[in-house]
Design an enzyme around this catalytic site. Sequence first.
Site, short mmCIF file in Angstrom:
data_model
loop_
_atom_site.label_atom_id
_atom_site.label_comp_id
_atom_site.label_asym_id
_atom_site.label_seq_id
_atom_site.Cartn_x
_atom_site.Cartn_y
_atom_site.Cartn_z
N LYS A 119 37.91 17.30 56.60
CA LYS A 119 36.62 17.33 57.31
C LYS A 119 36.11 15.93 57.66
O LYS A 119 34.90 15.67 57.70
CB LYS A 119 35.58 18.11 56.50
CG LYS A 119 36.10 19.49 56.10
CD LYS A 119 35.09 20.34 55.39
CE LYS A 119 35.71 21.68 54.98
NZ LYS A 119 34.77 22.60 54.36
N ASP A 160 35.12 24.34 48.04
CA ASP A 160 34.85 24.33 49.48
C ASP A 160 35.42 23.09 50.15
O ASP A 160 34.92 22.63 51.18
CB ASP A 160 33.33 24.43 49.73
CG ASP A 160 33.00 24.90 51.14
OD1 ASP A 160 33.84 25.62 51.72
OD2 ASP A 160 31.93 24.54 51.65
N ARG A 187 38.40 38.83 22.90
CA ARG A 187 39.55 39.69 22.58
C ARG A 187 39.22 41.18 22.70
O ARG A 187 39.83 42.02 22.05
CB ARG A 187 40.10 39.37 21.19
CG ARG A 187 40.54 37.92 21.05
CD ARG A 187 41.10 37.61 19.69
NE ARG A 187 40.14 37.81 18.61
CZ ARG A 187 39.18 36.95 18.29
NH1 ARG A 187 39.05 35.82 18.95
NH2 ARG A 187 38.36 37.21 17.29
N HIS A 240 39.68 31.44 50.58
CA HIS A 240 40.46 30.61 51.48
C HIS A 240 40.50 31.29 52.84
O HIS A 240 40.82 32.48 52.93
CB HIS A 240 41.90 30.44 50.97
CG HIS A 240 42.00 29.65 49.71
ND1 HIS A 240 43.07 29.74 48.85
CD2 HIS A 240 41.16 28.76 49.14
CE1 HIS A 240 42.89 28.93 47.83
NE2 HIS A 240 41.72 28.33 47.99
#
Length: 430
Positions: A336, A13, A165, A41
């Site tokens: 931010k 984030d 597997r 996104h």
Amino acid sequence: MTIKIILGSQWGDEGKGKLTDILCPEAQLCARAAGGHNAGHSIVANGVSYSFHLLPSGFVNPKCMNFIGSGVVFHVPSFFKELKELEEKGLPSVQDRILVSDRVQIDLDLHIAVDGLEEEELGAKSVGTTRRGLGPSFAGLQRAVTNTVVKKRGIGPAYSTKAARSGIRLSEVFNAELFESKLRRLADGYRKRYGDLLKYSVEDELARFNEYRPLLAKFAVDGVSFMRSAQESGTNIIVEGANALMLDIEYGSYPYVTSSNTTLAGIIGGLTLNPKNITETIGVVKAYTTRVGHGAFKTEDLGEVLRLVEDADVDDLVVVKYSTSINYYTALNLTKLDVLDTFETIKIAVGYKVDGQELDSYPADLDILDRAEVIYHEMPGWQKPTTNAKSYYDLPKQAREYIEFIENFVGVKIKWIGTGPDREAMIKRA
């Protein structure tokens, strides 16, 4: 040729998609290397908001090809759903600008059904890597579990069957008989474990894949050959990481992590990149520290800080420095920054100590982490808006000092500074 790799340096984030969008006009190929449709996104371009989960976000650049590498777990319904949404929003030639490695593991609806049951079994110890909650304002091993309903995506079980597997690769989808036998074997094994708790129909999944099979054929390629050719031809490549370092299965805050390798090593392996060709490894750092999901977390969560004190924030540079020692960033993108504009004091975690002795790095033992005391460095806030800043020196002096403190502590230059949600709110430093 350039290969630029964009990685989350904390718990996710951080805003990786925005930098990917800014750099994508320089690229002819945008690639995903690991994770699944649990990534997220968001990009706003030309007034339109786009959400990317499984798909790479290079679609916004009409000249950019997109590729899903072998390390990804591939949920087919989400793939077609996202393609349709991008077409409906007007992006050109969507169906012709995406290829998928035929070595990707298929994230089945069976895995999604099992994912919910495994989390129920774990109860209070559930990993919940895509949950969000407010943690305690100081140390605490277990993050609070929110009351919100969590959508399961099957990522963990898909990677588990890969490691065992017993998983199914995209290449095996095209052999209908083999696909059916492997699917039935997987479903039988889960039904023996969960009994009537497992709400899942093999017949429905088989019917869906009978429809998907011819549609998938045009997207599947030999990923090794494709990436070798791209590198040898001098293609400019952007690689967008999913999740973040502290959610890595090897080096994150285990067991509160995702199930993939989110590191530089995971990128190289998931896309068969030649390490010598990598020109830039960019760590995206949020200006304050929070985490997606619940699990070990030392410093105050911003949400809790805002609710309780409203005069201090925490950026955990111990985590960023630890992340740098694993991913070897050549540059950082601080995002931010504007969120801190109103804070009087900025608190920065610069170390952890136990029994009076400072730890060398972020510890593997979560009991040690839980006992650790955080060493904080405090700096004055700037209490001025940064959102209109167009250059580094438009920022308030205290904001620049905060940025330079991070650079000096981590040892990596901050090349981009995000000051708001808009695409244009990103300062690039020389």
